[in-house]
Design a protein around this motif. Sequence first.
Motif, PDB file in Angstrom:
ATOM      1  N   GLU A  31       0.806  -1.224   0.000  1.00  0.00           N
ATOM      2  CA  GLU A  31       0.000   0.000   0.000  1.00  0.00           C
ATOM      3  C   GLU A  31       0.834   1.267   0.000  1.00  0.00           C
ATOM      4  OE1 GLU A  31       1.395  -0.216   4.082  1.00  0.00           O
ATOM      5  OE2 GLU A  31       0.629  -1.737   2.689  1.00  0.00           O
ATOM      6  N   ARG A  32       2.140   1.181   0.217  1.00  0.00           N
ATOM      7  CA  ARG A  32       2.984   2.368   0.216  1.00  0.00           C
ATOM      8  C   ARG A  32       2.939   3.060  -1.144  1.00  0.00           C
ATOM      9  NH1 ARG A  32       6.593   3.743   3.999  1.00  0.00           N
ATOM     10  NH2 ARG A  32       8.031   4.569   2.433  1.00  0.00           N
ATOM     11  N   GLY A  33       3.133   4.389  -1.128  1.00  0.00           N
ATOM     12  CA  GLY A  33       3.104   5.157  -2.359  1.00  0.00           C
ATOM     13  C   GLY A  33       4.368   4.953  -3.171  1.00  0.00           C
ATOM     14  N   LYS A  34       4.209   4.751  -4.497  1.00  0.00           N
ATOM     15  CA  LYS A  34       5.361   4.478  -5.359  1.00  0.00           C
ATOM     16  C   LYS A  34       5.225   5.256  -6.665  1.00  0.00           C
ATOM     17  CE  LYS A  34       4.363   0.057  -4.863  1.00  0.00           C
ATOM     18  NZ  LYS A  34       3.525   0.017  -3.650  1.00  0.00           N
ATOM     19  N   LEU A  35       6.273   5.995  -7.002  1.00  0.00           N
ATOM     20  CA  LEU A  35       6.373   6.703  -8.272  1.00  0.00           C
ATOM     21  C   LEU A  35       7.711   6.351  -8.903  1.00  0.00           C
ATOM     22  CD1 LEU A  35       5.221  10.279  -7.113  1.00  0.00           C
ATOM     23  CD2 LEU A  35       3.835   8.610  -8.367  1.00  0.00           C
ATOM     24  N   ALA A  36       7.868   6.675 -10.191  1.00  0.00           N
ATOM     25  CA  ALA A  36       9.158   6.492 -10.849  1.00  0.00           C
ATOM     26  C   ALA A  36       9.428   7.694 -11.740  1.00  0.00           C
ATOM     27  CB  ALA A  36       9.190   5.198 -11.665  1.00  0.00           C
ATOM     28  N   LEU A  37      10.708   8.050 -11.843  1.00  0.00           N
ATOM     29  CA  LEU A  37      11.161   9.101 -12.746  1.00  0.00           C
ATOM     30  C   LEU A  37      12.121   8.480 -13.749  1.00  0.00           C
ATOM     31  CD1 LEU A  37      11.989  12.053 -10.292  1.00  0.00           C
ATOM     32  CD2 LEU A  37       9.931  11.744 -11.655  1.00  0.00           C
ATOM     33  N   SER A  38      11.892   8.766 -15.027  1.00  0.00           N
ATOM     34  CA  SER A  38      12.824   8.331 -16.064  1.00  0.00           C
ATOM     35  C   SER A  38      13.216   9.534 -16.900  1.00  0.00           C
ATOM     36  CB  SER A  38      12.178   7.249 -16.942  1.00  0.00           C
ATOM     37  OG  SER A  38      11.031   7.762 -17.604  1.00  0.00           O
ATOM     38  N   VAL A  43      17.885  12.625 -12.416  1.00  0.00           N
ATOM     39  CA  VAL A  43      18.737  12.818 -11.236  1.00  0.00           C
ATOM     40  C   VAL A  43      18.958  14.304 -10.982  1.00  0.00           C
ATOM     41  CG1 VAL A  43      21.049  12.455 -10.287  1.00  0.00           C
ATOM     42  CG2 VAL A  43      19.867  10.566 -11.427  1.00  0.00           C
ATOM     43  N   GLU A  44      19.274  15.059 -12.023  1.00  0.00           N
ATOM     44  CA  GLU A  44      19.505  16.492 -11.859  1.00  0.00           C
ATOM     45  C   GLU A  44      18.265  17.192 -11.300  1.00  0.00           C
ATOM     46  OE1 GLU A  44      20.628  20.488 -14.500  1.00  0.00           O
ATOM     47  OE2 GLU A  44      20.199  18.572 -15.491  1.00  0.00           O
ATOM     48  N   PHE A  45      17.106  16.856 -11.833  1.00  0.00           N
ATOM     49  CA  PHE A  45      15.870  17.478 -11.356  1.00  0.00           C
ATOM     50  C   PHE A  45      15.616  17.165  -9.891  1.00  0.00           C
ATOM     51  CE2 PHE A  45      11.482  16.267 -10.316  1.00  0.00           C
ATOM     52  CZ  PHE A  45      10.959  17.547 -10.138  1.00  0.00           C
ATOM     53  N   LEU A  46      15.618  15.876  -9.534  1.00  0.00           N
ATOM     54  CA  LEU A  46      15.256  15.499  -8.166  1.00  0.00           C
ATOM     55  C   LEU A  46      16.290  15.996  -7.168  1.00  0.00           C
ATOM     56  CD1 LEU A  46      12.954  14.053  -6.736  1.00  0.00           C
ATOM     57  CD2 LEU A  46      14.327  11.962  -6.783  1.00  0.00           C
ATOM     58  N   ASN A  47      17.549  16.114  -7.591  1.00  0.00           N
ATOM     59  CA  ASN A  47      18.595  16.597  -6.699  1.00  0.00           C
ATOM     60  C   ASN A  47      18.326  18.026  -6.238  1.00  0.00           C
ATOM     61  OD1 ASN A  47      21.040  15.918  -5.348  1.00  0.00           O
ATOM     62  ND2 ASN A  47      22.192  17.207  -6.773  1.00  0.00           N
ATOM     63  N   GLY A  48      17.616  18.790  -7.042  1.00  0.00           N
ATOM     64  CA  GLY A  48      17.280  20.154  -6.665  1.00  0.00           C
ATOM     65  C   GLY A  48      16.035  20.269  -5.807  1.00  0.00           C
ATOM     66  N   PHE A 116       3.834  13.794  -5.607  1.00  0.00           N
ATOM     67  CA  PHE A 116       3.368  13.854  -6.994  1.00  0.00           C
ATOM     68  C   PHE A 116       3.204  15.302  -7.446  1.00  0.00           C
ATOM     69  CE2 PHE A 116      -0.001  13.899 -10.185  1.00  0.00           C
ATOM     70  CZ  PHE A 116       0.407  12.905 -11.061  1.00  0.00           C
ATOM     71  N   ASP A 117       2.568  16.117  -6.601  1.00  0.00           N
ATOM     72  CA  ASP A 117       2.342  17.519  -6.956  1.00  0.00           C
ATOM     73  C   ASP A 117       3.652  18.282  -7.098  1.00  0.00           C
ATOM     74  OD1 ASP A 117      -0.355  17.019  -6.870  1.00  0.00           O
ATOM     75  OD2 ASP A 117      -0.674  17.914  -4.884  1.00  0.00           O
ATOM     76  N   MET A 118       4.607  18.022  -6.209  1.00  0.00           N
ATOM     77  CA  MET A 118       5.902  18.697  -6.287  1.00  0.00           C
ATOM     78  C   MET A 118       6.596  18.378  -7.602  1.00  0.00           C
ATOM     79  SD  MET A 118       9.406  17.896  -5.971  1.00  0.00           S
ATOM     80  CE  MET A 118       9.652  16.560  -4.801  1.00  0.00           C
ATOM     81  N   ILE A 119       6.595  17.114  -7.977  1.00  0.00           N
ATOM     82  CA  ILE A 119       7.263  16.722  -9.214  1.00  0.00           C
ATOM     83  C   ILE A 119       6.570  17.335 -10.423  1.00  0.00           C
ATOM     84  CG2 ILE A 119       7.841  14.765 -10.698  1.00  0.00           C
ATOM     85  CD1 ILE A 119       8.117  13.101  -8.096  1.00  0.00           C
ATOM     86  N   ARG A 120       5.258  17.250 -10.467  1.00  0.00           N
ATOM     87  CA  ARG A 120       4.520  17.804 -11.606  1.00  0.00           C
ATOM     88  C   ARG A 120       4.747  19.309 -11.740  1.00  0.00           C
ATOM     89  NH1 ARG A 120      -0.050  15.200 -13.705  1.00  0.00           N
ATOM     90  NH2 ARG A 120      -0.231  17.129 -14.925  1.00  0.00           N
ATOM     91  N   ARG A 121       4.856  19.997 -10.620  1.00  0.00           N
ATOM     92  CA  ARG A 121       4.981  21.450 -10.638  1.00  0.00           C
ATOM     93  C   ARG A 121       6.351  21.908 -11.114  1.00  0.00           C
ATOM     94  NH1 ARG A 121       4.420  25.408  -5.310  1.00  0.00           N
ATOM     95  NH2 ARG A 121       4.812  27.381  -6.397  1.00  0.00           N
ATOM     96  N   PHE A 122       7.417  21.209 -10.680  1.00  0.00           N
ATOM     97  CA  PHE A 122       8.771  21.719 -10.898  1.00  0.00           C
ATOM     98  C   PHE A 122       9.564  21.013 -11.987  1.00  0.00           C
ATOM     99  CE2 PHE A 122       7.955  22.929  -6.385  1.00  0.00           C
ATOM    100  CZ  PHE A 122       8.023  24.307  -6.557  1.00  0.00           C
ATOM    101  N   LYS A 123       9.022  19.971 -12.599  1.00  0.00           N
ATOM    102  CA  LYS A 123       9.810  19.245 -13.594  1.00  0.00           C
ATOM    103  C   LYS A 123       9.808  19.905 -14.971  1.00  0.00           C
ATOM    104  CE  LYS A 123       6.380  15.910 -15.320  1.00  0.00           C
ATOM    105  NZ  LYS A 123       6.603  16.088 -16.767  1.00  0.00           N
ATOM    106  N   VAL A 124       9.062  20.982 -15.123  1.00  0.00           N
ATOM    107  CA  VAL A 124       9.002  21.676 -16.406  1.00  0.00           C
ATOM    108  C   VAL A 124      10.404  22.141 -16.820  1.00  0.00           C
ATOM    109  CG1 VAL A 124       8.052  23.669 -17.647  1.00  0.00           C
ATOM    110  CG2 VAL A 124       6.647  22.440 -15.959  1.00  0.00           C
ATOM    111  N   GLY A 125      10.787  21.826 -18.062  1.00  0.00           N
ATOM    112  CA  GLY A 125      12.106  22.208 -18.556  1.00  0.00           C
ATOM    113  C   GLY A 125      13.152  21.133 -18.399  1.00  0.00           C
ATOM    114  N   TYR A 126      12.835  20.045 -17.691  1.00  0.00           N
ATOM    115  CA  TYR A 126      13.772  18.934 -17.522  1.00  0.00           C
ATOM    116  C   TYR A 126      13.322  17.750 -18.389  1.00  0.00           C
ATOM    117  CZ  TYR A 126      15.759  21.181 -13.353  1.00  0.00           C
ATOM    118  OH  TYR A 126      16.386  22.043 -12.482  1.00  0.00           O
ATOM    119  N   ASP A 127      14.285  16.959 -18.812  1.00  0.00           N
ATOM    120  CA  ASP A 127      13.988  15.726 -19.542  1.00  0.00           C
ATOM    121  C   ASP A 127      13.620  14.655 -18.524  1.00  0.00           C
ATOM    122  OD1 ASP A 127      13.820  13.545 -21.167  1.00  0.00           O
ATOM    123  OD2 ASP A 127      15.946  13.483 -21.724  1.00  0.00           O
TER     124      ASP A 127
END
Length: 338
Positions: A31-38, A43-48, A116-127
């Motif tokens: 039941e734990r929440g799970k997402l993936a980034l590809s 790495v550069e995006f999440l590091n910030g 999820f909201d944080m990633i959707r909001r700030f990933k603009v401009g990253y691959d």
Amino acid sequence: MLEGVAATDTDQLGAEHRALREACGLLDRSERGKLALSGAGAVEFLNGQVTNELADLRAGEGRYAAFLTHKGKMLGDLRILAVAERRSGAGGELDADEAPIELLLDTERTALQALFDMIRRFKVGYDVELHKRTVERGLLSLIGPDAERVANASALPAEEHANTPIELDGIAALAIRTDLGVDLLCDATDTERLREALLARGATAVTEPAAECVRIESGRPRYSVDIDETTIPQEAALNERAVSFTKGCYVGQETVARLHWKGKPNRHLRGLRLSAPASTGEELRLGERTVGHVGSVALSPEHGLIALALVRREAEPGAHVAVGEHGSEAEVVELPFA
């Protein structure tokens, strides 16, 4: 009343606790929440965005981190796993310089939407591509000194959050090193088959209260129970595990760094030895002053009634605090219990 424990037979709890401490207990945590980034920019995006250093993260490694508000308060914590491409055949060791094919993010279900909201909001401009994995992946936790054998994961490095693809009785899974054993992540459709295979290899099925007891004894806080959106990582003793003070900028860094180098936290994560059953959220008072609230609670076969709590610094280890309105008390102690 101890939430989740009163309905559990104490003999059963004792047997499950022994399995977790002396052999291998098995708990389904799918039941734990799970997402993936590809994507090349993952790495550069999440590091910030998170508190720990990810720039040097290679396939097969992992990090524990928090993600924060601009004021340094926790929106959640997460396990970040750099997943390698599955190899065919025997002896396919990982290249130490290999980049991950994806970052798998594992978090409390209560923090999933904020992540999820944080990633959707700030990933603009990253691959970066964001993928939902909560219902697509099962997660089984093996806890105890025999976990590695049961998981057939002798090749798994000793560092916490290290991960490697394995196959167990024909079932593909990702083996992940934890502080207390090994987690296995698999396709959701394989979860029950994998569970039966692990039981056949000697694991003992345990209930959540027993596994929570071991977590509390170990002094590891749980987001939304022991720590929340009012918590700065240092207050919960998370700096060593979750925070880098040499990496580049991330959201909330200024507050976290200033408190670390120049200040003292107003609160500390402590253990409580309870004189009577208590419930999560009950007020703790030192004299007439409220100094915190009860967090996770357990009935430990080894330590009796215990709990975790964020308490103000004046409630030092050795202090006795009043609990709730029923006249009981608790002794404040250093962590871990075990």
